[in-house]
Scaffold this active site. Structure first.
Site, PDB file in Angstrom:
ATOM      1  N   TYR A   1      -8.682  25.880  38.735  1.00 36.05           N
ATOM      2  CA  TYR A   1      -8.064  24.769  38.000  1.00 36.05           C
ATOM      3  C   TYR A   1      -7.446  25.259  36.695  1.00 36.05           C
ATOM      4  O   TYR A   1      -6.404  24.774  36.274  1.00 36.05           O
ATOM      5  CB  TYR A   1      -9.091  23.661  37.737  1.00 36.05           C
TER       6      TYR A   1
ATOM      7  N   HIS B   1       0.114  16.580  44.256  1.00 37.54           N
ATOM      8  CA  HIS B   1      -1.116  16.788  45.036  1.00 37.54           C
ATOM      9  C   HIS B   1      -2.346  16.503  44.184  1.00 37.54           C
ATOM     10  O   HIS B   1      -2.264  16.418  42.966  1.00 37.54           O
ATOM     11  CB  HIS B   1      -1.152  18.242  45.523  1.00 37.54           C
TER      12      HIS B   1
ATOM     13  N   ASN C   1      -4.650  16.241  55.786  1.00 37.97           N
ATOM     14  CA  ASN C   1      -5.634  15.280  55.236  1.00 37.97           C
ATOM     15  C   ASN C   1      -6.407  14.619  56.372  1.00 37.97           C
ATOM     16  O   ASN C   1      -7.626  14.443  56.286  1.00 37.97           O
ATOM     17  CB  ASN C   1      -4.953  14.168  54.427  1.00 37.97           C
TER      18      ASN C   1
ATOM     19  N   GLU D   1       0.375  22.421  45.396  1.00 39.21           N
ATOM     20  CA  GLU D   1      -1.078  22.221  45.320  1.00 39.21           C
ATOM     21  C   GLU D   1      -1.804  23.522  44.947  1.00 39.21           C
ATOM     22  O   GLU D   1      -1.285  24.624  45.184  1.00 39.21           O
ATOM     23  CB  GLU D   1      -1.592  21.681  46.677  1.00 39.21           C
TER      24      GLU D   1
ATOM     25  N   ARG E   1       0.840  -1.199   0.000  1.00 40.84           N
ATOM     26  CA  ARG E   1       0.000   0.000   0.000  1.00 40.84           C
ATOM     27  C   ARG E   1       0.881   1.256   0.000  1.00 40.84           C
ATOM     28  O   ARG E   1       0.633   2.207  -0.745  1.00 40.84           O
ATOM     29  CB  ARG E   1      -0.901   0.007   1.246  1.00 40.84           C
TER      30      ARG E   1
ATOM     31  N   ARG F   1      -0.035  10.906  44.584  1.00 39.00           N
ATOM     32  CA  ARG F   1      -0.175  11.951  45.593  1.00 39.00           C
ATOM     33  C   ARG F   1       0.812  11.646  46.711  1.00 39.00           C
ATOM     34  O   ARG F   1       1.265  10.513  46.871  1.00 39.00           O
ATOM     35  CB  ARG F   1      -1.594  11.950  46.163  1.00 39.00           C
ATOM     36  N   HIS F   2       1.106  12.639  47.494  1.00 39.95           N
ATOM     37  CA  HIS F   2       1.919  12.430  48.704  1.00 39.95           C
ATOM     38  C   HIS F   2       1.180  11.447  49.624  1.00 39.95           C
ATOM     39  O   HIS F   2      -0.048  11.267  49.509  1.00 39.95           O
ATOM     40  CB  HIS F   2       2.103  13.777  49.422  1.00 39.95           C
TER      41      HIS F   2
ATOM     42  N   ARG G   1       4.985  17.685  52.406  1.00 39.74           N
ATOM     43  CA  ARG G   1       4.386  16.345  52.314  1.00 39.74           C
ATOM     44  C   ARG G   1       4.847  15.549  51.089  1.00 39.74           C
ATOM     45  O   ARG G   1       4.891  14.322  51.129  1.00 39.74           O
ATOM     46  CB  ARG G   1       2.852  16.435  52.377  1.00 39.74           C
TER      47      ARG G   1
END
Ligand code: F6P
Length: 546
Positions: A442, A468, A332, A402, A259, A325-326, A382
């Protein structure tokens, strides 16, 4: 709006010589620009995002829809040059007004197996992630859908002298073009990638005639002459192309090569310097180069830069990108936002388990050595603590910190809902664009992560990113081509390693490795505990293998 002002200001920017002969870079406005800035501004709609849109609008990309010589020769232009109420407006200005300058068509060019799908997927990830609604129109998909009963689409179908094949291919082309046109009429649509070989001058002329004076467009041609890379591309095609899904491997490969020969008979590389194009010549070998012709403007410029980095990393190799994530932090534990707390006892366990799991998963190079790995953390305690025991070089990025919760740093969600219900509701309504007072949204986070994405794309080694929740949502969203509006709600749990492996078509294969961290107030002493957890990991690895 900034784009608008920038374009106006830059038109008035003049450079003055200082007495000493050096350039004065201060911005000064020409009398004409000063006047135009004093005059009432027209009601500019260009660049304005419709309400609730998740897209970032751009304007003034300065990719003309045609070169100047074409503008001179377009017949319809002549017909209107001296007629109607706009007779005193210079012809070129009127003409530009008709071109939709918020939208761009990228036309791919290249023989089969030259990495067009890779480029396409990468550009889609990048542009969509930056907020520019981008869609892919693949003529091959239309060809397959339109395939008639009993029609065989083997190499002979692509023979340039096969009338029936030519007709069917043209039919697929037109269907894709029509869908693309319809989509581009939507307000939010911004960048369309027209993915086909587009390998003859005649085909490209057809496309130019269609877009001329209406749409901005540029070509991206991918050329590859390296036999090893071609072999690898062909192998991949055999594995994943829907054209060969029920064909035996050797037969499929021979047909595909045949081809390509059919295409080579008629293939013409772009040589017309009037065209707007980016040519990638053997870029994925790491020794190639780029020919950038008549490309300017915000999005096209960004694309050139991005492609330089993406292609530099070369063809996909067994490289891995780990996102985590940490370990659980003291904040938390108390459900507090932000801060710079240390990791909790459970977080420490995660930090101790992580190295073994990653070391076990490092891929080997072709020579059989383990691939180099580097670890990127944020500058917050963290993530640094979580990465402490990872036996690889480490880099701290402020950009990985973060999302800034501004005045709500150190609050719980419940407190915000109770004391600042309007702010709470506003974020719930539009989490992507909501900006914390004195903090970030964001969209802000995505903008600041762009250099991180570019560096990951450039990298040939494995990378562990310890960051984060919001940051990893944004990074993951890029790699997995997640619609921007879904990014702020992605599941990125604690104590879970996300492993991404690049595939040759520019996408990512994903695996999630959850860690079984047992939180207990009366945990055993450290050494016993470590032993227990390493046994636990061995057990779970054995289970996986079984
Ligand atoms: O709760 C942990 C955390 O990392 C906070 O520091 C941060 O504000 C939040 O997650 C981000 O997630 P969301 O955008 O869902 O609030």
């Amino acid at each position: 709006m900034w784009e608008f002002w920038r374009s106006r200001l830059s038109k008035g920017k003049t450079r003055h010589r200082r007495r000493g002969g050096s350039d004065d870079d201060t911005l000064s406005l020409s009398p004409m620009t000063s006047r135009s800035l004093e005059a009432p501004l027209p009601d500019i709609q260009v660049g304005a995002a419709p309400e609730n849109s998740t897209h970032v609008y751009f304007k003034d990309m300065i990719v003309a829809a045609s070169d100047d010589s074409e503008e001179e020769s377009e017949p319809s232009e002549r017909g209107t040059a001296n007629s109607g109420s706009d007779a005193r407006i210079p012809r070129k200005v009127r003409r530009r007004n008709r071109v939709d300058r918020q939208k761009l068509i990228i036309i791919l060019v290249g023989l089969p197996g030259r990495g067009k799908t890779f480029l396409c997927n990468k550009l889609m990830c990048y542009l969509n992630w930056l907020g520019h609604d981008t869609r892919h129109f693949n003529v091959g998909q239309y060809r397959r859908v339109q395939k008639g009963a009993g029609e065989v689409q083997d190499a002979s179908f692509f023979d340039p002298t096969n009338e029936a094949g030519l007709k069917a291919r043209h039919h697929a082309l037109m269907a894709a073009l029509e869908d693309m046109d319809t989509w581009l009429e939507e307000d939010s649509a911004q960048v369309a990638i027209f993915d086909a070989t587009n390998s003859t001058e005649q085909r490209r002329q057809l496309l130019r005639n269609r877009f001329h004076g209406k749409r901005q467009y540029l070509f991206i041609e991918s050329i590859c002459n390296d036999p090893d890379i071609l072999q690898q591309n062909y192998r991949y095609k055999m594995m994943y192309s829907p054209d060969y899904k029920s064909t035996e491997a050797d037969k499929a490969l021979n047909d595909f090569k045949e081809r390509i020969e059919k295409y080579e008979e008629v293939y013409e590389t772009i040589t017309d310097r009037n065209m707007h194009y980016i040519k990638l010549i053997d870029m994925v070998t790491g020794r190639g180069y780029m020919d950038v012709n008549r490309i300017s403007g915000y999005i096209p410029g960004k694309m050139v830069f991005f492609l330089m980095q993406v292609c530099k990393a070369g063809v996909a190799r067994m490289r891995k990108i780990w996102l985590t994530r940490h370990g659980e932090s003291e904040y938390n534990e108390r459900a507090l936002l932000g801060g710079d707390s240390s990791i909790s006892p459970a977080g420490q366990i995660y930090a101790r388990l992580l190295p073994d799991v990653i070391v076990d998963r490092i891929p080997l190079t072709l020579e059989g050595a383990t691939m180099p790995v580097s670890v990127w953390t944020s500058t917050l305690r963290r993530t640094i603590q979580t990465a402490e025991l990872l036996p690889f070089p480490k880099l701290r990025w402020k950009a990985l910190d973060e999302i800034q919760a501004g005045i709500f740093d150190g609050w719980t969600y419940e407190e915000i809902a109770e004391k600042q219900p309007e702010e709470y509701a506003a974020r719930k309504r539009d989490k992507l664009r909501y900006r914390y007072p004195s903090g970030e949204s964001y969209m802000d986070v995505i903008q600041r992560l762009e250099p991180v994405i570019i560096e990951i794309e450039r990298e040939r080694e494995c990378v562990v990113v310890v960051a984060h929740q919001a940051i990893l949502r944004a990074l993951y969203g890029y790699f997995m081509k997640i619609p921007l509006s879904d990014v702020p709600r992605l599941e990125i749990p604690l104590h879970t390693l996300i492993e991404l492996v690049p595939t040759p078509d520019g996408r990512m294969a994903e695996e999630r490795i959850p860690f079984n961290i047992r939180k207990s107030m009366d945990m055993p002493a450290r050494t016993t505990m470590e032993k227990q957890f390493s046994e636990m990991i061995t057990l779970s690895v054995n289970r996986e293998q079984a």
